[in-house]
Write an enzyme that holds these catalytic residues in place. Structure first.
Site, PDB file in Angstrom:
ATOM      1  CG  ASP A  96      -2.018   0.958   1.243  1.00 26.28           C
ATOM      2  OD1 ASP A  96      -2.094   1.759   0.308  1.00 26.28           O
ATOM      3  OD2 ASP A  96      -2.790   0.994   2.209  1.00 26.28           O
ATOM      4  CG  PHE A 111     -10.132  -0.727   4.163  1.00 24.35           C
ATOM      5  CD1 PHE A 111      -8.891  -0.356   4.662  1.00 24.35           C
ATOM      6  CD2 PHE A 111     -10.746  -1.863   4.695  1.00 24.35           C
ATOM      7  CE1 PHE A 111      -8.283  -1.087   5.679  1.00 24.35           C
ATOM      8  CE2 PHE A 111     -10.142  -2.597   5.711  1.00 24.35           C
ATOM      9  CZ  PHE A 111      -8.907  -2.205   6.198  1.00 24.35           C
TER      10      PHE A 111
HETATM   11  P1  XMP Z   1       1.781  -0.375   3.849  1.00 25.62           P
HETATM   12  O1  XMP Z   1       2.306  -0.706   2.461  1.00 25.62           O
HETATM   13  O2  XMP Z   1       0.928   0.866   3.825  1.00 25.62           O
HETATM   14  O3  XMP Z   1       0.815  -1.562   4.256  1.00 25.62           O
HETATM   15  O4  XMP Z   1       2.878  -0.256   4.867  1.00 25.62           O
HETATM   16  C1  XMP Z   1       0.868  -2.100   5.509  1.00 25.62           C
HETATM   17  C2  XMP Z   1      -0.271  -2.972   5.854  1.00 25.62           C
HETATM   18  O5  XMP Z   1      -1.477  -2.233   5.808  1.00 25.62           O
HETATM   19  C3  XMP Z   1      -2.532  -3.112   5.673  1.00 25.62           C
HETATM   20  N1  XMP Z   1      -3.434  -2.638   4.621  1.00 25.62           N
HETATM   21  C4  XMP Z   1      -4.670  -3.088   4.435  1.00 25.62           C
HETATM   22  N2  XMP Z   1      -5.365  -4.015   5.111  1.00 25.62           N
HETATM   23  N3  XMP Z   1      -7.197  -3.650   3.691  1.00 25.62           N
HETATM   24  C5  XMP Z   1      -6.633  -4.304   4.724  1.00 25.62           C
HETATM   25  O6  XMP Z   1      -7.258  -5.172   5.327  1.00 25.62           O
HETATM   26  C6  XMP Z   1      -6.565  -2.695   2.965  1.00 25.62           C
HETATM   27  O7  XMP Z   1      -7.127  -2.136   2.023  1.00 25.62           O
HETATM   28  C7  XMP Z   1      -5.220  -2.395   3.374  1.00 25.62           C
HETATM   29  N4  XMP Z   1      -4.304  -1.525   2.900  1.00 25.62           N
HETATM   30  C8  XMP Z   1      -3.202  -1.715   3.710  1.00 25.62           C
HETATM   31  C9  XMP Z   1      -1.942  -4.455   5.346  1.00 25.62           C
HETATM   32  O8  XMP Z   1      -1.949  -5.253   6.501  1.00 25.62           O
HETATM   33  C10 XMP Z   1      -0.536  -4.146   4.954  1.00 25.62           C
HETATM   34  O9  XMP Z   1       0.287  -5.239   5.209  1.00 25.62           O
END
Ligand code: XMP
Ligand code: MG
Length: 187
Positions: free
Chosen positions: A109, A159
């Protein structure tokens, strides 16, 4: 139990069958990339979100491999992760210089978590070859210079839940990935 699963999903983004097909395709890419390597392969799953994807992927990758897991937690505002990562459960082996490491994660993300992890693995575990495999890629929100090497689906900035991904620890058991209705997290 006050969350109704059926009514929580706005739209299915990746169906069970689409996921199955994509997992097979990236498994072949992973085999082709590692098959002639002298080093051992370690598939490193990031808990808890990767657990369903990891279980399906490791069965499809027909190469000798080991698995390990880490649990990371990031303190950020709401649904946005920060660069402040804490290791909740670490790796079994200290020296990974004999391994090619394939990180398996649910979603890339902002990139904060995996950017931190790649640097950590190089610094603390002597990793040289690190690749990233994710089920989902949400490039619109990227904050760090990091990209997916083996990825299944690029998704819009919504999300999402299911196939390992949660909202307040629920919905990980859905067999598909869906967009969570806004009214559920905005109420
Ligand atoms: P980033 O790349 O932002 O992502 O460090 C870290 C963690 O964020 C969670 N994540 C999500 N979990 N729906 C979710 O259930 C989503 O849309 C989403 N976007 C980010 C995820 O655990 C990832 O490892
Ligand atoms: Mg995660």
């Amino acid at each position: 139990m006050n969350l109704n699963y059926e009514n929580a999903v706005e739209r299915v983004l990746c169906s069970e069958n689409e996921i199955k097909e994509k997992v097979k395709i990236i498994a072949r890419d992973i085999e082709n990339y590692y098959k002639d390597s002298e080093k051992k392969l370690l598939m490193l799953g990031i808990l808890k979100g990767s657990v369903v994807f990891m279980a399906d992927l490791m069965k499809e990758v027909h190469l000798p491999l080991e698995v390990d897991f880490m649990r990371l937690s990031s303190y950020g505002k709401g649904a946005v992760s920060s660069g402040n990562i804490v290791i909740k459960a670490g790796l079994e082996k200290k020296d990974l210089s004999e391994y090619n490491v394939l990180i398996v994660e649910d979603i890339l993300d902002t990139g904060n978590t995996l950017f931190w992890l790649v640097n950590y693995l190089k610094r603390e575990h002597n990793c040289e070859d690190i690749k990233i495999c994710t089920l989902l890629d949400k490039p619109d929100r990227r904050e760090k210079p990091i990209s997916v090497d083996f990825g299944c689906f690029t998704i819009p900035d919504e999300f999402v839940i299911g196939y390992g991904l949660d909202y307040n620890e629920m919905f990980r058991d859905l067999p598909y990935v869906g967009i969570l209705k806004r009214e559920i997290y905005e109420k």
